[in-house]
Design an enzyme around this catalytic site. Structure first.
Site, PDB file in Angstrom:
ATOM      1  N   GLY A  12       0.791  -1.227   0.000  1.00  0.00           N
ATOM      2  CA  GLY A  12       0.000   0.000   0.000  1.00  0.00           C
ATOM      3  C   GLY A  12       0.821   1.273   0.000  1.00  0.00           C
ATOM      4  N   ARG A  65     -14.476 -16.531  -9.805  1.00  0.00           N
ATOM      5  CA  ARG A  65     -14.061 -15.134  -9.980  1.00  0.00           C
ATOM      6  C   ARG A  65     -15.297 -14.230 -10.077  1.00  0.00           C
ATOM      7  NH1 ARG A  65      -9.170 -13.306 -11.278  1.00  0.00           N
ATOM      8  NH2 ARG A  65      -8.372 -15.329 -11.868  1.00  0.00           N
ATOM      9  N   ILE A  92      -7.144 -10.375 -11.359  1.00  0.00           N
ATOM     10  CA  ILE A  92      -7.705 -10.118 -12.681  1.00  0.00           C
ATOM     11  C   ILE A  92      -9.204  -9.932 -12.502  1.00  0.00           C
ATOM     12  CG2 ILE A  92      -8.172 -11.158 -14.934  1.00  0.00           C
ATOM     13  CD1 ILE A  92      -5.408 -12.492 -14.715  1.00  0.00           C
ATOM     14  N   HIS A 109       0.409   0.546 -13.182  1.00  0.00           N
ATOM     15  CA  HIS A 109       1.141  -0.653 -13.597  1.00  0.00           C
ATOM     16  C   HIS A 109       2.629  -0.312 -13.710  1.00  0.00           C
ATOM     17  CE1 HIS A 109       1.680  -4.580 -15.384  1.00  0.00           C
ATOM     18  NE2 HIS A 109       2.462  -4.022 -16.282  1.00  0.00           N
ATOM     19  N   THR A 141      -9.955  -1.313 -18.587  1.00  0.00           N
ATOM     20  CA  THR A 141     -10.956  -1.891 -19.483  1.00  0.00           C
ATOM     21  C   THR A 141     -10.872  -3.413 -19.336  1.00  0.00           C
ATOM     22  OG1 THR A 141      -9.388  -1.985 -21.298  1.00  0.00           O
ATOM     23  CG2 THR A 141     -10.761   0.004 -21.148  1.00  0.00           C
ATOM     24  N   GLU A 143      -9.459  -5.480 -21.197  1.00  0.00           N
ATOM     25  CA  GLU A 143      -8.158  -6.039 -21.572  1.00  0.00           C
ATOM     26  C   GLU A 143      -7.153  -5.817 -20.444  1.00  0.00           C
ATOM     27  OE1 GLU A 143      -4.512  -5.507 -24.666  1.00  0.00           O
ATOM     28  OE2 GLU A 143      -6.311  -4.306 -25.020  1.00  0.00           O
ATOM     29  N   LEU A 144      -6.538  -6.877 -19.956  1.00  0.00           N
ATOM     30  CA  LEU A 144      -5.610  -6.791 -18.824  1.00  0.00           C
ATOM     31  C   LEU A 144      -4.487  -5.792 -19.126  1.00  0.00           C
ATOM     32  CD1 LEU A 144      -4.693  -7.991 -16.048  1.00  0.00           C
ATOM     33  CD2 LEU A 144      -3.281  -9.567 -17.371  1.00  0.00           C
ATOM     34  N   ASP A 145      -4.334  -4.791 -18.266  1.00  0.00           N
ATOM     35  CA  ASP A 145      -3.296  -3.763 -18.413  1.00  0.00           C
ATOM     36  C   ASP A 145      -3.346  -3.103 -19.789  1.00  0.00           C
ATOM     37  OD1 ASP A 145      -2.370  -4.368 -15.824  1.00  0.00           O
ATOM     38  OD2 ASP A 145      -1.028  -5.914 -16.587  1.00  0.00           O
ATOM     39  N   GLU A 174       5.838   6.166  -9.271  1.00  0.00           N
ATOM     40  CA  GLU A 174       4.404   5.878  -9.081  1.00  0.00           C
ATOM     41  C   GLU A 174       3.787   6.824  -8.066  1.00  0.00           C
ATOM     42  OE1 GLU A 174       3.960   1.190 -10.177  1.00  0.00           O
ATOM     43  OE2 GLU A 174       4.261   1.689  -8.078  1.00  0.00           O
TER      44      GLU A 174
HETATM   45  C1  GAR Z   1       3.022  -1.196  -7.610  1.00  0.00           C
HETATM   46  O1  GAR Z   1       4.322  -1.186  -8.120  1.00  0.00           O
HETATM   47  C2  GAR Z   1       2.005  -1.318  -8.724  1.00  0.00           C
HETATM   48  O2  GAR Z   1       2.415  -0.696  -9.914  1.00  0.00           O
HETATM   49  C3  GAR Z   1       1.933  -2.805  -8.904  1.00  0.00           C
HETATM   50  O3  GAR Z   1       1.970  -3.327  -7.597  1.00  0.00           O
HETATM   51  C4  GAR Z   1       2.770  -2.455  -6.786  1.00  0.00           C
HETATM   52  C5  GAR Z   1       2.009  -2.177  -5.521  1.00  0.00           C
HETATM   53  O4  GAR Z   1       2.824  -1.495  -4.604  1.00  0.00           O
HETATM   54  N1  GAR Z   1       0.740  -3.200  -9.581  1.00  0.00           N
HETATM   55  C6  GAR Z   1       0.691  -4.164 -10.468  1.00  0.00           C
HETATM   56  O5  GAR Z   1       1.648  -4.849 -10.772  1.00  0.00           O
HETATM   57  C7  GAR Z   1      -0.678  -4.389 -11.101  1.00  0.00           C
HETATM   58  N2  GAR Z   1      -0.543  -5.089 -12.332  1.00  0.00           N
HETATM   59  P1  GAR Z   1       2.199  -0.863  -3.314  1.00  0.00           P
HETATM   60  O6  GAR Z   1       1.323  -1.927  -2.632  1.00  0.00           O
HETATM   61  O7  GAR Z   1       3.378  -0.505  -2.463  1.00  0.00           O
HETATM   62  O8  GAR Z   1       1.409   0.341  -3.709  1.00  0.00           O
END
Ligand code: GAR
Length: 210
Positions: A12, A65, A92, A109, A141, A143-145, A174
């Site tokens: 998080g 799911r 997903i 991502h 959307t 489509e994944l990522d 990020e």
């Molecule tokens: C982040 O780097 C995010 O981009 C990635 O998980 C991490 C979470 O970090 N997300 C994915 O890979 C989704 N496909 P955090 O829990 O420290 O925010």
């Protein structure tokens, strides 16, 4: 005041960056709930420390799911969110879910999409000999990522980088770009038009070729 619901599965740190940004008081938004599919996710503690209601919903308690996503939607909708934010939510999602939140569902991502959808993005970028890497915020959307791009943060891959060092540096990016994109949305500057074009201040953002 826009209502935000954040979905997490782990540490998080992006949630924390969003909370720290909102605490500055310049963005008309509040996180009304944090939901995790893992009850031991450290992000839940971060939310509790900030006085935000938390919910944990384990996918393991559901037979499919579809059933998990249906319950998750019920929980999210009980918060009446303006925006749903995936912040390291490692599930997903079904088409029913992504359609339901179309135009109000963000993901971050750890790659320069459309490169390296899925997992192990840092390792794959190093193995490919890439010189550039980064992170992408996009609308989700089916489509994944693969949804329309909102903003990317970019860095150079150094010869001494390994997947862990890259992950750390990408995280820093990020933490800058996710609050920025959320601010745009909450200030009504950012929308997804029905044809899939992302509009910032009514101007089209370049398509990523997803
Ligand atoms: C982040 O780097 C995010 O981009 C990635 O998980 C991490 C979470 O970090 N997300 C994915 O890979 C989704 N496909 P955090 O829990 O420290 O925010």
């Amino acid at each position: 005041m826009k209502r935000l619901v954040v979905l997490i599965s782990g540490s998080g740190s992006n949630l924390q960056a969003i909370l720290d940004y909102l605490a500055q008081g310049t963005c008309p938004a509040q996180v009304t709930a944090v939901i995790s599919n893992k009850s031991d996710a450290y992000g839940l503690e971060r939310a509790r420390n900030a006085g935000i209601p938390t919910f944990s919903l384990s996918h393991k308690d559901f037979s499919s799911r579809e059933a998990f996503d249906a319950e998750l939607m019920t929980l999210i909708d009980s918060q009446h969110p303006d925006l749903v934010i995936l912040a390291g939510f490692m599930r997903i999602l079904t088409p029913e879910f992504t359609r339901h939140y179309s135009g109000r569902l963000f993901n971050i991502h750890p790659s320069l999409l459309p490169k390296y959808k899925g997992l192990n993005t840092h390792q794959r970028a190093i193995e490919a000999g890439d010189k550039l890497h980064g992170a992408t915020v996009h609308f989700v959307t089916e489509e994944l990522d693969g949804g329309p791009l909102i903003v990317q943060g970019q860095l150079d891959i150094n010869p001494e980088d390994n997947p862990d060092s890259l992950a750390q540096r990408v995280h820093i990016l990020e933490h800058q770009i996710y609050p920025m994109a959320i601010d745009w949305y909450c200030c009504d500057r950012l929308t997804l038009s029905p044809d899939g074009t992302v509009l910032l201040d009514n101007a089209s953002l370049p398509s990523t070729g997803h």
